[in-house]
Design a protein around this motif. Structure first.
Motif, PDB file in Angstrom:
ATOM      1  N   MET A 142     101.975  74.918 -30.454  1.00 45.30           N
ATOM      2  CA  MET A 142     100.613  74.997 -30.981  1.00 45.30           C
ATOM      3  C   MET A 142     100.209  73.718 -31.705  1.00 45.30           C
ATOM      4  SD  MET A 142      98.979  77.793 -30.238  1.00 45.30           S
ATOM      5  CE  MET A 142      97.794  78.129 -31.532  1.00 45.30           C
ATOM      6  N   ARG A 145      96.577  72.632 -33.212  1.00 44.88           N
ATOM      7  CA  ARG A 145      95.852  73.793 -33.743  1.00 44.88           C
ATOM      8  C   ARG A 145      96.283  74.010 -35.182  1.00 44.88           C
ATOM      9  NH1 ARG A 145      92.729  76.879 -30.005  1.00 44.88           N
ATOM     10  NH2 ARG A 145      92.978  75.880 -27.965  1.00 44.88           N
ATOM     11  N   TYR A 149      97.716  81.208 -38.506  1.00 42.55           N
ATOM     12  CA  TYR A 149      97.310  82.138 -37.460  1.00 42.55           C
ATOM     13  C   TYR A 149      98.445  83.137 -37.244  1.00 42.55           C
ATOM     14  CZ  TYR A 149      99.007  77.755 -35.343  1.00 42.55           C
ATOM     15  OH  TYR A 149      99.667  76.578 -35.097  1.00 42.55           O
ATOM     16  N   GLN A 151     100.927  85.178 -35.025  1.00 38.36           N
ATOM     17  CA  GLN A 151     101.671  85.023 -33.779  1.00 38.36           C
ATOM     18  C   GLN A 151     102.190  86.398 -33.371  1.00 38.36           C
ATOM     19  OE1 GLN A 151     105.807  83.579 -33.816  1.00 38.36           O
ATOM     20  NE2 GLN A 151     105.123  81.856 -32.547  1.00 38.36           N
ATOM     21  N   TYR A 163      98.012  84.193 -30.066  1.00 40.42           N
ATOM     22  CA  TYR A 163      97.752  83.677 -31.410  1.00 40.42           C
ATOM     23  C   TYR A 163      96.360  84.124 -31.834  1.00 40.42           C
ATOM     24  CZ  TYR A 163     101.934  80.798 -31.047  1.00 40.42           C
ATOM     25  OH  TYR A 163     103.239  80.369 -30.935  1.00 40.42           O
ATOM     26  N   SER A 165      93.362  84.503 -34.880  1.00 34.61           N
ATOM     27  CA  SER A 165      92.843  83.923 -36.113  1.00 34.61           C
ATOM     28  C   SER A 165      92.817  84.967 -37.221  1.00 34.61           C
ATOM     29  CB  SER A 165      91.428  83.388 -35.896  1.00 34.61           C
ATOM     30  OG  SER A 165      90.809  83.082 -37.138  1.00 34.61           O
ATOM     31  N   SER A 168      88.772  85.274 -38.256  1.00 37.53           N
ATOM     32  CA  SER A 168      87.773  85.889 -37.379  1.00 37.53           C
ATOM     33  C   SER A 168      88.340  86.958 -36.460  1.00 37.53           C
ATOM     34  CB  SER A 168      87.114  84.803 -36.519  1.00 37.53           C
ATOM     35  OG  SER A 168      88.069  84.229 -35.628  1.00 37.53           O
ATOM     36  N   GLU A 170      89.696  86.338 -33.714  1.00 38.38           N
ATOM     37  CA  GLU A 170      89.550  85.840 -32.352  1.00 38.38           C
ATOM     38  C   GLU A 170      90.888  85.363 -31.801  1.00 38.38           C
ATOM     39  OE1 GLU A 170      85.268  83.950 -31.658  1.00 38.38           O
ATOM     40  OE2 GLU A 170      86.395  82.919 -33.212  1.00 38.38           O
ATOM     41  N   ILE A 172      93.056  82.676 -30.418  1.00 34.92           N
ATOM     42  CA  ILE A 172      93.073  81.214 -30.498  1.00 34.92           C
ATOM     43  C   ILE A 172      93.703  80.624 -29.247  1.00 34.92           C
ATOM     44  CG2 ILE A 172      93.972  79.234 -31.774  1.00 34.92           C
ATOM     45  CD1 ILE A 172      93.935  80.941 -34.278  1.00 34.92           C
ATOM     46  N   SER A 173      94.829  81.199 -28.846  1.00 35.81           N
ATOM     47  CA  SER A 173      95.521  80.669 -27.672  1.00 35.81           C
ATOM     48  C   SER A 173      96.544  81.687 -27.196  1.00 35.81           C
ATOM     49  CB  SER A 173      96.209  79.335 -28.004  1.00 35.81           C
ATOM     50  OG  SER A 173      96.677  78.713 -26.822  1.00 35.81           O
TER      51      SER A 173
END
Length: 236
Positions: A142, A145, A149, A151, A163, A165, A168, A170, A172-173
């Motif tokens: 990561m 970034r 976050y 995991q 991953y 957030s 939010s 959301e 991330i990846s």
């Protein structure tokens, strides 16, 4: 002193092969992997569902202006959902904050249970969750970034990892073993052993020129060998 070109080129080719031959093999092997495995699979597109956000009924939620009043330096506000719950996502210089769209109440950051639930809702398979961890330092996979976050790793042979957030909620990846192998192969391919991103570093340029010299010297030896074979055949 007369230079015996065939002997000189042969020795040059031999030493170049000793110096750069292993890297040429690595270029071939890593390039083969990066071509054979489809880039969409490397990206992990197969791990995550396509989520369609339902339209927000503005008559049943707090007006965005009321939310913005609580964040006067906001630069962006948009509607989204958090585990099927409509929320306002507000961004300012300090980051992202979530507000319940129905009550206007500011929500706490995503906790471990919510992160796991979000990951499960996005994940395309039914594998068990192996671990959930809030990272404050970025792992190798990561880099680039900024943490923190969540995991969330699933229990499967390729260790799919999402991953999330904590601000939010959301995605991330996403990462998995085929991506990690690709990343390692990419590092070997471009010869950037630190950031794995510099495709114009000095080591790579130098190795490329050495490999080119090896190829050219080998081609010269090949071309030089054919006429000599013909002459020997004629004299016989």
């Amino acid at each position: 002193m007369k230079i015996r070109w065939p002997l000189f080129v042969r020795r040059l080719h031999k030493w170049l092969a000793l110096v750069i031959g292993l890297q040429v093999v690595l270029w071939t092997a890593t390039g083969f992997y990066m071509v054979v495995v489809h880039i969409d699979r490397i990206h992990g597109d197969h791990l995550v569902k396509t989520v369609e956000r339902p339209a927000l009924d503005l008559s049943s939620v707090v007006a965005p202006g009321a939310v913005l009043a609580a964040v006067p330096d906001a630069t962006d506000i948009r509607s989204t959902t958090l585990l099927d719950r409509p929320v306002w996502r507000v961004t300012n210089s300090e980051g992202t904050q979530l507000f319940d769209a129905a009550s206007g109440e500011r929500l706490e950051q995503i906790d471990a249970n919510q992160a796991e639930a979000i990951a499960r809702s996005l994940y395309t398979s039914n594998d068990d969750v192996k671990s959930v961890a809030l990272l404050t330092e970025a792992p190798i996979e990561m880099q680039g970034r900024e943490p923190p976050y969540w995991q969330v790793t699933f229990d499967r042979w390729d260790s799919p990892t999402l991953y999330i957030s904590p601000e939010s909620g959301e995605l991330i990846s996403r990462r998995h073993s085929l991506w990690r192998i690709f990343d390692f192969a990419w590092m070997l391919h471009i010869m950037d052993y630190d950031d794995r991103s510099d495709v114009n570093n000095l080591l790579l340029r130098t190795s490329t020129w050495l490999a080119t010299a090896m190829a050219v010297s080998g081609a010269w030896l090949l071309i030089w060998a054919f006429p000599r074979r013909r002459k020997r055949k004629k004299s016989a």
